[in-house]
Design a protein around this motif. Sequence first.
Motif, PDB file in Angstrom:
ATOM      1  N   ARG A   1     -15.351  44.288  23.430  1.00  0.00           N
ATOM      2  CA  ARG A   1     -15.861  44.069  22.087  1.00  0.00           C
ATOM      3  C   ARG A   1     -17.131  43.219  22.160  1.00  0.00           C
ATOM      4  NH1 ARG A   1      -9.912  42.774  19.444  1.00  0.00           N
ATOM      5  NH2 ARG A   1      -9.394  44.923  18.907  1.00  0.00           N
ATOM      6  N   PRO A   2     -18.090  43.400  21.240  1.00  0.00           N
ATOM      7  CA  PRO A   2     -18.025  44.193  20.013  1.00  0.00           C
ATOM      8  C   PRO A   2     -18.323  45.685  20.194  1.00  0.00           C
ATOM      9  CG  PRO A   2     -20.104  43.053  20.092  1.00  0.00           C
ATOM     10  CD  PRO A   2     -19.328  42.600  21.303  1.00  0.00           C
ATOM     11  N   TYR A   3     -18.754  46.131  21.396  1.00  0.00           N
ATOM     12  CA  TYR A   3     -19.035  47.555  21.582  1.00  0.00           C
ATOM     13  C   TYR A   3     -17.848  48.403  21.152  1.00  0.00           C
ATOM     14  CZ  TYR A   3     -23.024  46.232  24.539  1.00  0.00           C
ATOM     15  OH  TYR A   3     -24.190  45.708  25.021  1.00  0.00           O
ATOM     16  N   THR A   4     -16.656  47.998  21.579  1.00  0.00           N
ATOM     17  CA  THR A   4     -15.480  48.827  21.350  1.00  0.00           C
ATOM     18  C   THR A   4     -14.822  48.575  20.003  1.00  0.00           C
ATOM     19  OG1 THR A   4     -14.223  47.237  22.679  1.00  0.00           O
ATOM     20  CG2 THR A   4     -15.019  49.228  23.788  1.00  0.00           C
ATOM     21  N   ASP A   5     -15.504  47.845  19.129  1.00  0.00           N
ATOM     22  CA  ASP A   5     -15.041  47.814  17.736  1.00  0.00           C
ATOM     23  C   ASP A   5     -15.135  49.204  17.114  1.00  0.00           C
ATOM     24  OD1 ASP A   5     -14.469  45.114  17.765  1.00  0.00           O
ATOM     25  OD2 ASP A   5     -16.406  44.518  16.927  1.00  0.00           O
ATOM     26  N   THR A   6     -16.108  49.978  17.586  1.00  0.00           N
ATOM     27  CA  THR A   6     -16.334  51.315  17.004  1.00  0.00           C
ATOM     28  C   THR A   6     -16.378  52.431  18.043  1.00  0.00           C
ATOM     29  OG1 THR A   6     -18.719  50.942  17.097  1.00  0.00           O
ATOM     30  CG2 THR A   6     -17.598  50.396  15.028  1.00  0.00           C
ATOM     31  N   LEU A   7     -16.445  52.087  19.339  1.00  0.00           N
ATOM     32  CA  LEU A   7     -16.587  53.094  20.391  1.00  0.00           C
ATOM     33  C   LEU A   7     -15.413  53.040  21.360  1.00  0.00           C
ATOM     34  CD1 LEU A   7     -20.329  52.517  21.411  1.00  0.00           C
ATOM     35  CD2 LEU A   7     -19.440  54.458  20.101  1.00  0.00           C
TER      36      LEU A   7
END
Length: 245
Positions: free
Chosen positions: A15-21
């Motif tokens: 996160r924060p990349y994997t908040d949406t990916l």
Amino acid sequence: MIGLVLAAGAGRRLRPYTDTLPKALVPIDPDTTVLDLTLANYAEVGLTDVAIVVGYAASEIESRVKGFEEKYGVNLELIHNPEAETWNNAYSLWCARDHLANGVLLANGDTVHPASVQRTLLDARGDGRRIILALDTEKKLAEEEMKVIWTEDNGVTQVTKLMDPDTATGEYIGVSLIEAAAATDLASALQETWERDPHLYYEDGYQYLVDKGFRIDVASIGTVDWVEIDNHDDLARAREIVCPS
């Protein structure tokens, strides 16, 4: 034989990349993700049919399918894992069980590595080998790595993170060649594994096979720059590998 990618994971430590990916789409550079690199590897070794197991933020991968197909000259099929956010990857690989009958080159969706790894596995085919694990025998191991003990006489005897690093032959890097002849046995082992505990890894399925007398082999990848991306330090290392200064 087809390519197979496990890309269902959330990768919360990124996160924060994997908040949406999903983790497989975390950017290594503005135009490159792990999934880009894996698809390019498959295309380079002549595997143009690829199945991808998706789960967390699956729509992000779905929206890029056409672009991936055009860019890498591959044909993609998505397999949905409905338990991706709560269960581990033994179930993800089991979700792709019908594709194992084609024979697959399996890659975890968080491992940056060159196409030489796929070539090494393809070159190791034959002599009755049914499952071959890509093994790093050069790296100094610690507690977190997926470690393997292998002998010429018995093949793999242990594959687990839970062993003394000094006893291991090497580290499994998350890339396997699975022949069609292993499909039925592996699917059964994976089902036994996730039914026992849905939080187990597919490597626990490999261990189940080994304990039942099924031989699994390894192929050493040699001195290769690669990294499994679990956290931001790993991501920085991936960027060094892909975009050396």
